[in-house]
Design a protein around this motif. Structure first.
Motif, PDB file in Angstrom:
ATOM      1  N   ILE A 150      44.029  29.588  39.886  1.00 53.97           N
ATOM      2  CA  ILE A 150      45.161  29.873  39.954  1.00 53.97           C
ATOM      3  C   ILE A 150      46.111  29.855  38.507  1.00 53.97           C
ATOM      4  N   ASN A 200      41.961  27.146  33.124  1.00 53.19           N
ATOM      5  CA  ASN A 200      42.323  28.516  33.412  1.00 53.19           C
ATOM      6  C   ASN A 200      43.269  28.621  32.265  1.00 53.19           C
ATOM      7  N   ASP A 226      42.919  35.679  38.090  1.00 49.02           N
ATOM      8  CA  ASP A 226      43.323  34.647  37.466  1.00 49.02           C
ATOM      9  C   ASP A 226      44.462  33.899  37.592  1.00 49.02           C
ATOM     10  N   ASN A 258      43.554  30.084  48.402  1.00 52.61           N
ATOM     11  CA  ASN A 258      42.858  31.238  48.052  1.00 52.61           C
ATOM     12  C   ASN A 258      42.377  31.508  46.545  1.00 52.61           C
ATOM     13  N   GLN A 259      42.810  30.892  46.092  1.00 49.53           N
ATOM     14  CA  GLN A 259      42.297  31.367  44.356  1.00 49.53           C
ATOM     15  C   GLN A 259      41.861  29.699  43.461  1.00 49.53           C
ATOM     16  N   GLY A 266      39.667  40.103  45.353  1.00 50.80           N
ATOM     17  CA  GLY A 266      38.179  39.346  44.161  1.00 50.80           C
ATOM     18  C   GLY A 266      38.974  37.992  43.883  1.00 50.80           C
ATOM     19  N   LYS A 267      38.622  38.200  42.290  1.00 49.03           N
ATOM     20  CA  LYS A 267      38.650  36.762  41.661  1.00 49.03           C
ATOM     21  C   LYS A 267      40.266  37.442  41.427  1.00 49.03           C
ATOM     22  N   LYS A 270      40.755  38.916  32.158  1.00 49.77           N
ATOM     23  CA  LYS A 270      40.973  37.646  33.389  1.00 49.77           C
ATOM     24  C   LYS A 270      41.963  39.248  34.381  1.00 49.77           C
ATOM     25  N   THR A 289      45.878  37.318  47.375  1.00 46.81           N
ATOM     26  CA  THR A 289      45.360  36.258  46.539  1.00 46.81           C
ATOM     27  C   THR A 289      43.835  36.000  47.319  1.00 46.81           C
ATOM     28  N   SER A 290      43.976  37.235  48.803  1.00 47.64           N
ATOM     29  CA  SER A 290      42.936  36.587  49.414  1.00 47.64           C
ATOM     30  C   SER A 290      41.892  38.341  49.599  1.00 47.64           C
ATOM     31  N   ARG A 336      37.753  43.806  35.840  1.00 49.19           N
ATOM     32  CA  ARG A 336      36.622  42.619  35.961  1.00 49.19           C
ATOM     33  C   ARG A 336      35.333  42.960  35.075  1.00 49.19           C
TER      34      ARG A 336
END
Length: 480
Positions: A284, A43, A237, A280-281, A234-235, A177, A230-231, A172
């Protein structure tokens, strides 16, 4: 916005600072730990390819057109001054500031328009202030009623009330990102600024070691809000954590002026927060800015560009105007200055996170769209010299700045002129890195054939008549 040092005025007037000062002010190399999680490493590598990002400071404070949050802080500095018309006493001022929640109704909010303009200008990631130091949540937290989705806030009735969700989804969708800015200190929380004591400065106003249960409640509150972000969004980064005075006491650097104001332990348990965020991610990037160690995955100079390349991932966050928050009739930088700054940053291996502040109506100043449109014209022609590049020796020589492709086969040389509106000269002469022997050379944005010759490690380029089409900078691209 962020560190708020006495050098702020200097930073606004000058982009270049010495590497020694940069290191001192931002804890650049001391304690940097390269991540070992393969997903984080990947990432970070992708993030370093992006080069140009959008920062947005936005909250209820935009209605007063003042600096974000800092007028609540009882520190006698230029950026914390309160206007008398907003309250004659400190307590009256705080009450009126927090009542801005009851009039915040940015009905012009349209994040798709922002994303489209930013994408055309070459921006590839966004960092949005989900919560600044004042504690007002621009997302639908369950931990507080001091939020944009509260019935107390007029905009809560709007279908786009959860602006964080709307912004993240819009950007997004356009391939950005996503970065979530979050302030570790919360000046609205009774477990950070306990009403039993008056706040003295930016720090917690009680001793967490003396009142551990209250501090534990604040840690839980912070953890829960970051778990929500973070939950439920969505995604994501990048988790961009501000408020570096909330840190383990042992990490304080007494050579840094603002860190000397920290008198008590403020360990927020970053291991617990960081591990939760990674669960969660996965992958990240966590930026616990100015706190060296495993959770500062890249460093973040503010309103400044280091003079030399750094060996670690870094990003300069710099305002398009003079302020991080919305100010009516702000002094926006010219497109030429923005592009010159971008070139300097990428030649030193960094990313440029440019801040644009939406106004109380929920939109940018019209000047912002003009700037982004002008930048987009330059980006269309020069993107191959900007994105997915790294620094290249000699980095910077006079008015020439260098980048290279990651495989080293392509060298890009930018020519700028800091002193005036850019006019490409008839002849450009510059030095090459040792062992780089160009086979081809072209000027990006010009279709005409270019005459050039190499003598030793020096290349001389004769620009054609249509060089007048070159705006802001000349980009020379050579293959090895």
């Amino acid at each position: 916005m962020l560190i708020k040092q006495k050098t702020k005025t200097f930073f606004l007037s000058s982009f270049l600072i010495s590497s020694a000062f940069f290191s001192q002010a931002h804890n650049v190399s001391a304690g940097y730990q390269k991540p070992d999680d393969p997903l984080v490493v990947q990432n970070l590598e992708e993030w370093q390819d992006l080069k140009f990002g959008l920062f947005m400071h936005w909250g209820t404070y935009s209605q007063w057109g003042i600096v974000e949050s800092w007028s609540l802080c009882p520190e006698d500095e230029s950026w914390t001054q309160r206007k008398p018309e907003h309250g004659k006493s400190y307590n009256e001022y705080v009450k009126n500031y927090e009542n801005l929640q009851t009039t915040f109704n940015p009905t012009g909010f349209n994040p798709q328009r922002w994303a489209e303009a930013a994408k055309k200008a070459g921006m590839k990631y966004v960092v949005f202030t989900t919560k600044h130091h004042d504690g007002f949540a621009m997302f639908d937290t369950k931990e507080s009623d001091y939020k944009i989705t509260s019935p107390k806030t007029p905009f809560s009735k709007n279908p786009k009330a959860d602006v964080t969700k709307e912004i993240f989804n819009a950007f997004r969708k356009d391939g950005f990102k996503i970065g979530a800015y979050f302030s570790k200190p919360d000046w609205h929380s009774e477990n950070y600024w306990w009403p039993y004591f008056p706040p003295k400065d930016r720090n917690v106003n009680y001793d967490p070691k003396k009142y551990p249960e209250r501090w534990e409640s604040f840690k839980t509150f912070t953890f829960n809000q970051l778990n929500e972000i973070t939950s439920n969004y969505g995604k994501i980064d990048i988790l961009w954590l501000d408020g570096g005075w909330v840190r383990p006491f042992r990490t304080i650097d007494p050579s840094v002026e603002w860190q000397r104001t920290i008198k008590v332990e403020q360990d927020i348990d970053m291991d617990k927060i960081g591990n939760m965020a990674r669960k969660n991610q996965p992958g990240i990037i966590v930026v616990d800015r100015t706190v060296p160690g495993k959770w500062e995955n890249y460093v973040t100079p503010e309103q400044a560009v280091p003079e030399h390349p750094l060996s670690i991932p870094w990003e300069s966050c710099i305002t398009m105007g003079d302020s991080f928050s919305y100010v009516p009739n702000d002094n926006y930088k010219s497109s030429q200055k923005i592009i010159e700054t971008l070139i300097k940053i990428i030649s030193r291996g960094g990313n440029y996170l440019m801040n644009i502040a939406p106004g109380p109506n929920g939109d940018y100043d019209p000047v912002v769209y003009e700037r982004l449109n002008e930048i987009s014209g330059w980006m269309e022609k020069n993107r191959s010299a900007v994105f997915a590049t790294r620094s290249a020796e000699p980095y910077h020589n006079g008015n020439f700045y260098y980048t290279r492709s990651k495989d080293g086969k392509t060298l890009n040389v930018f020519h700028i002129d800091d002193q005036k509106e850019y006019r490409a000269p008839a002849i450009l002469s510059f030095s090459l890195p040792e062992n780089f022997k160009p086979k081809t050379l072209k000027i990006l944005g010009i279709d005409s054939k270019v005459k050039w010759k190499q003598t030793g490690t020096t290349v001389e380029v004769k620009l054609p008549e249509d060089r007048t089409k070159l705006k802001y900078a000349t980009s020379i691209q050579m293959t090895n």
